[in-house]
Write an enzyme that holds these catalytic residues in place. Structure first.
Site, PDB file in Angstrom:
ATOM      1  N   HIS A 104       0.861  -1.189   0.000  1.00 32.42           N
ATOM      2  CA  HIS A 104       0.000   0.000   0.000  1.00 32.42           C
ATOM      3  C   HIS A 104       0.895   1.236   0.000  1.00 32.42           C
ATOM      4  CE1 HIS A 104      -3.763   2.104   0.609  1.00 32.42           C
ATOM      5  NE2 HIS A 104      -3.091   2.916   1.425  1.00 32.42           N
ATOM      6  N   ASP A 145      -7.072  -3.736   3.975  1.00 27.94           N
ATOM      7  CA  ASP A 145      -5.885  -2.932   4.328  1.00 27.94           C
ATOM      8  C   ASP A 145      -5.530  -2.987   5.812  1.00 27.94           C
ATOM      9  OD1 ASP A 145      -5.243  -2.107   1.761  1.00 27.94           O
ATOM     10  OD2 ASP A 145      -6.204  -0.151   1.918  1.00 27.94           O
TER      11      ASP A 145
END
Ligand code: GRF
Length: 196
Positions: A104, A145
């Site tokens: 990410h 996430d």
């Protein structure tokens, strides 16, 4: 036996290329044996083909059956998400628990979650006037996430940055961090240290 990696990518595939190049130089530990995408026109697929790696596309609405069959057919040990924009079906997460990695382009848990991808992430970092951003590599679980973090590196936000300049600086770090994080996880697995 080298770990067999599958890379899932929806887009340009620069992280894929960094991973291919990294393990090309290392030989034994791991190698990319499959690149799969939900988009038939993903440039990542041509990068894979150029490196003589098997490629596959599967339908975006797949409930996991097709992807799981593909991963099993190629005897995949680790799944590496590199700019993959679809949610991984729960059945695949369950079957590959602790064996799916994602990168990410920010310091999770900040600036992550559903819909936070591409330039949106960097726009949000700039809008928040954050002085730092970075790269996070984490294991993928059902919580978007939010899986366990395996590597993180800080990147400064500089005066005058726009989303493009910030994205470029972060991406450069991704290309250094991600292949090495994959290598670390592959080595830990080889020694039996698996996160359930
Ligand atoms: C990267 O910024 C990555 O952090 C994010 O998507 C982007 C993919 O870029 N998950 P690329 O396709 O690897 O060039």
């Amino acid at each position: 036996m080298p770990s067999r990696l599958a890379v899932l990518a929806s887009g340009r595939g620069s992280n894929l290329q960094a991973i291919i190049d990294h393990f090309d130089g290392l030989g034994q530990l791991a190698r990319v044996v499959l690149v799969a995408s939900n988009r038939a026109d993903a440039p990542a697929l041509s990068k894979a083909a150029k490196a003589s790696i098997s490629t596959a596309t599967f339908i975006a609405a797949d409930d996991g059956t097709q992807l799981l069959a593909l991963l099993r057919e190629h005897r995949i040990d680790l799944v590496v998400l590199a700019g993959y924009l679809k949610r991984i079906p729960s059945s695949v997460i369950a079957a590959f628990a602790g064996r799916i990695l994602n990168v990410h382009p920010a310091l999770l848990p900040d600036f992550g979650g559903e819909g936070m991808y591409g330039s949106r992430v960097h726009e949000a970092v700039l809008a928040a006037k954050a002085e730092q951003t970075g790269v996070t590599v984490h294991l993928v679980d059902d919580d978007y996430d939010r899986g366990p973090i395996v590597a993180r590196w800080i990147v400064p936000v500089l005066p005058g940055d726009d989303p493009a300049s910030l994205a470029a600086r972060v991406l450069e770090v991704e290309h250094i961090v991600y292949p090495r994080a994959v290598e670390m996880v592959a080595a830990l697995h080889e020694h039996g240290f698996v996160v359930p």
